[in-house]
Design a protein around this motif. Structure first.
Motif, PDB file in Angstrom:
ATOM      1  N   ARG A 167       0.820  -1.230   0.000  1.00 57.56           N
ATOM      2  CA  ARG A 167       0.000   0.000   0.000  1.00 57.56           C
ATOM      3  C   ARG A 167       0.848   1.273   0.000  1.00 57.56           C
ATOM      4  NH1 ARG A 167      -2.838  -0.165   5.204  1.00 57.56           N
ATOM      5  NH2 ARG A 167      -3.485   1.883   4.521  1.00 57.56           N
ATOM      6  N   TYR A 168       2.176   1.120   0.097  1.00 59.49           N
ATOM      7  CA  TYR A 168       3.053   2.283   0.300  1.00 59.49           C
ATOM      8  C   TYR A 168       4.166   2.375  -0.740  1.00 59.49           C
ATOM      9  CZ  TYR A 168       1.139   2.372   5.064  1.00 59.49           C
ATOM     10  OH  TYR A 168       0.313   2.437   6.153  1.00 59.49           O
ATOM     11  N   GLY A 169       4.857   3.532  -0.738  1.00 57.21           N
ATOM     12  CA  GLY A 169       6.166   3.621  -1.369  1.00 57.21           C
ATOM     13  C   GLY A 169       7.133   3.001  -0.364  1.00 57.21           C
ATOM     14  N   ILE A 170       8.045   2.153  -0.840  1.00 56.36           N
ATOM     15  CA  ILE A 170       8.951   1.441   0.076  1.00 56.36           C
ATOM     16  C   ILE A 170      10.395   1.747  -0.314  1.00 56.36           C
ATOM     17  CG2 ILE A 170       9.719  -0.891   0.821  1.00 56.36           C
ATOM     18  CD1 ILE A 170       6.935  -0.328   1.870  1.00 56.36           C
ATOM     19  N   LYS A 189       4.374   1.161  -4.228  1.00 55.71           N
ATOM     20  CA  LYS A 189       3.422   0.055  -4.084  1.00 55.71           C
ATOM     21  C   LYS A 189       3.916  -1.268  -4.696  1.00 55.71           C
ATOM     22  CE  LYS A 189      -0.640   2.980  -3.555  1.00 55.71           C
ATOM     23  NZ  LYS A 189      -0.267   4.313  -4.015  1.00 55.71           N
ATOM     24  N   PRO A 190       4.978  -1.850  -4.122  1.00 54.25           N
ATOM     25  CA  PRO A 190       5.474  -3.135  -4.650  1.00 54.25           C
ATOM     26  C   PRO A 190       4.411  -4.225  -4.489  1.00 54.25           C
ATOM     27  CG  PRO A 190       6.458  -2.643  -2.509  1.00 54.25           C
ATOM     28  CD  PRO A 190       5.687  -1.418  -2.909  1.00 54.25           C
ATOM     29  N   LYS A 191       4.414  -5.169  -5.430  1.00 53.67           N
ATOM     30  CA  LYS A 191       3.440  -6.281  -5.341  1.00 53.67           C
ATOM     31  C   LYS A 191       3.684  -7.040  -4.046  1.00 53.67           C
ATOM     32  CE  LYS A 191       2.105  -7.180 -10.048  1.00 53.67           C
ATOM     33  NZ  LYS A 191       3.165  -6.701 -10.960  1.00 53.67           N
ATOM     34  N   GLN A 192       2.610  -7.605  -3.486  1.00 56.18           N
ATOM     35  CA  GLN A 192       2.730  -8.312  -2.215  1.00 56.18           C
ATOM     36  C   GLN A 192       3.849  -9.368  -2.271  1.00 56.18           C
ATOM     37  OE1 GLN A 192      -1.223  -8.850  -0.981  1.00 56.18           O
ATOM     38  NE2 GLN A 192      -0.725  -8.277   1.104  1.00 56.18           N
ATOM     39  N   GLY A 193       4.681  -9.369  -1.245  1.00 54.98           N
ATOM     40  CA  GLY A 193       5.768 -10.353  -1.167  1.00 54.98           C
ATOM     41  C   GLY A 193       7.032  -9.922  -1.894  1.00 54.98           C
ATOM     42  N   THR A 194       7.039  -8.753  -2.551  1.00 53.75           N
ATOM     43  CA  THR A 194       8.242  -8.348  -3.306  1.00 53.75           C
ATOM     44  C   THR A 194       8.927  -7.107  -2.723  1.00 53.75           C
ATOM     45  OG1 THR A 194       7.062  -6.860  -4.814  1.00 53.75           O
ATOM     46  CG2 THR A 194       7.178  -9.172  -5.474  1.00 53.75           C
ATOM     47  N   ILE A 201       7.363   4.956   3.012  1.00 50.66           N
ATOM     48  CA  ILE A 201       7.374   6.425   2.903  1.00 50.66           C
ATOM     49  C   ILE A 201       6.059   6.940   3.484  1.00 50.66           C
ATOM     50  CG2 ILE A 201       7.419   8.356   1.285  1.00 50.66           C
ATOM     51  CD1 ILE A 201       8.951   6.529  -0.666  1.00 50.66           C
ATOM     52  N   ILE A 202       6.187   7.838   4.458  1.00 51.15           N
ATOM     53  CA  ILE A 202       5.006   8.271   5.201  1.00 51.15           C
ATOM     54  C   ILE A 202       4.820   9.778   5.120  1.00 51.15           C
ATOM     55  CG2 ILE A 202       3.978   8.389   7.520  1.00 51.15           C
ATOM     56  CD1 ILE A 202       4.246   5.519   6.739  1.00 51.15           C
ATOM     57  N   GLY A 203       4.201  10.273   4.140  1.00 52.32           N
ATOM     58  CA  GLY A 203       3.650  11.646   4.146  1.00 52.32           C
ATOM     59  C   GLY A 203       4.487  12.861   4.513  1.00 52.32           C
ATOM     60  N   ARG A 204       5.807  12.738   4.661  1.00 53.53           N
ATOM     61  CA  ARG A 204       6.635  13.920   4.958  1.00 53.53           C
ATOM     62  C   ARG A 204       7.916  13.845   4.135  1.00 53.53           C
ATOM     63  NH1 ARG A 204       2.462  14.490   7.005  1.00 53.53           N
ATOM     64  NH2 ARG A 204       1.918  15.188   9.095  1.00 53.53           N
ATOM     65  N   TYR A 205       8.202  14.925   3.421  1.00 49.94           N
ATOM     66  CA  TYR A 205       9.362  14.942   2.518  1.00 49.94           C
ATOM     67  C   TYR A 205      10.061  16.294   2.580  1.00 49.94           C
ATOM     68  CZ  TYR A 205       6.201  11.630  -0.036  1.00 49.94           C
ATOM     69  OH  TYR A 205       5.333  10.628  -0.395  1.00 49.94           O
TER      70      TYR A 205
END
Ligand code: UTP
Length: 289
Positions: A167-170, A189-194, A201-205
Motif C-alpha cells: 500500500r506504500y512507497g517502500i 506500491k510493490p506487489k505483495q511479497g516483493t 514512505i510516510i507523508g513527509r518529505y
C-alpha cells in the motif's frame, strides 16, 4: 539553504472514504474538533515553515474557507461573549496560505508539479493532507534538522507490517547512520511479497528543486497516476535522497480504521475528554469481551 516553503497536496478524490468525501474534502474530516488539514498546517508552522501552498481541486472550497476570516461568525461569537471559541476560530485564519488548483487528480507527483512556480529554486517540504503525526518534536522539524546537516533530499519513513507494504512507497536501504538511511531504490506500491524492506514512505518529505526536472516528464506509474516516488527514484540516481525513520505515531486519516483510531487517540490527549472517553472505552471492552 533553509527550508521555508511547504506544499500540502489536498486535491485527491478520497475514494477510500466515499460517500463522506463526495461533497466534502477528506482533508476537512474533523479529528475531535479540528479538520485534519489544520493539524498538518500547525505541524508545518511549528517546524519553522513560513509559506504554505495547498494544492486543491474540484470540490475543495471548504479548505480555503476554513483558513479565511469568517466575519459573521466572529461577530456573532463577540455578541454572545464566547471569547474562547472566537480565539479558536481566529487561529485558523491567522496563517498565510496560498492556493493552486490541480485541474485533474493525476496523482501526487502531478500535484507537487503544479506548485513548481511557487517553489522556484529552493529546497521545500511536502506534507500529505491526510497523514497526522503526533510526536514530541514535530515530524517535519525532525526532517528539517537532518536536512540542515546533510543539505540533501530526505524522506520520512516508518516500519509497517509486512502484509501492508503493497500500500506504500517502500525504500530499499543500503546503509544507515542511526535513524538516517542511504537508499539504493525507491519502489511505489510493490506487489505483495516483493517489497525490499518494510520501511514505508510516510507523508513527509524535504526535496531539492531538482525533483521538478523528473516530475516534468509526467511519467505514468502505479495506479495510472504520476507518482512522486518514481521521480524520487530518478532524483536519487543523480543526487542522494535519504530516508529518515522519524519518531512519533502516525495516523492515516484517509482510511476508515485510521480515522477512527486518530479520533480516539487525539481525544485521549484532550483534558476535557480523556476521562469520559476512557471510561466509555473500558465499558465497551467489557461488553464485547
Ligand atoms: P492519497 O492517495 O492518499 O489520496 O494521496 P486520494 O487519492 O485522495 O485517496 P484515495 O486513495 O482515493 O482514497 C495522498 C495525498 O495526496 C493528495 C491527496 O489529496 C492526499 O492528501 N493528492 C493525491 C493530490 O493532491 N492529487 C492527486 O492527484 C492525488
Amino acid at each position: 539553504m533553509q527550508v521555508k516553503k511547504a506544499i500540502i497536496p489536498a486535491a485527491g478524490l478520497g475514494t477510500r472514504f466515499l460517500p463522506a468525501t463526495k461533497a466534502m474534502p477528506k482533508e476537512m474530516l474533523p479529528i475531535v474538533d479540528k479538520p485534519t488539514i489544520e493539524y498538518i498546517v500547525e505541524e508545518a508552522i511549528k517546524s519553522g515553515i513560513e509559506d504554505i501552498i495547498i494544492v486543491t481541486g474540484k470540490g475543495k472550497r471548504a479548505i480555503e474557507d476554513h483558513f479565511d476570516n469568517s466575519f459573521e461568525l466572529e461577530e456573532s461569537l463577540v455578541r454572545k461573549e464566547k471569547f474562547d471559541l472566537l480565539e479558536r476560530v481566529k487561529e485558523s485564519a491567522n496563517v498565510d496560505i496560498h492556493y493552486i488548483r490541480q485541474k485533474e487528480p493525476n496523482g501526487l507527483g502531478h500535484a507537487i508539479w503544479c506548485a513548481r512556480k511557487f517553489i522556484a529554486n529552493e529546497p521545500f517540504a511536502v506534507l500529505l493532507g491526510d497523514d497526522i503525526v503526533q510526536s514530541e518534536t514535530p515530524c517535519l522539524k525532525q526532517l528539517i534538522n537532518e536536512f540542515n546537516t546533510i543539505q540533501s533530499s530526505i524522506i520520512g519513513v516508518q516500519q509497517v507490517p509486512e502484509h501492508d507494504t503493497h500500500r506504500y512507497g517502500i525504500i530499499d536501504p543500503s546503509t544507515n547512520d542511526g535513524r538516517r538511511y542511504e537508499v539504493s531504490k525507491f519502489v511505489e506500491k510493490p506487489k505483495q511479497g516483493t517489497a525490499p524492506s518494510n520501511l514505508a514512505i510516510i507523508g513527509r518529505y524535504i526535496l531539492t528543486p531538482k525533483i521538478f526536472d523528473f516530475l516534468e516528464e509526467h511519467t505514468i506509474g502505479s495506479g495510472g497516476e504520476i507518482q512522486l516516488t518514481d521521480a524520487i527514484e530518478k532524483l536519487n540516481r543523480i543526487e542522494k535522497v535519504y530516508g529518515y525513520e522519524f519518531e512519533g505515531d502516525r495516523y492515516d486519516v484517509g482510511e476508515k480504521l485510521g480515522f477512527i483510531q486518530t479520533t480516539i487517540e487525539i481525544g485521549l490527549t484532550r483534558d476535557d475528554l480523556k476521562e469520559p472517553l476512557l471510561n466509555y472505552l473500558k465499558k465497551l471492552v467489557k461488553e464485547y469481551e
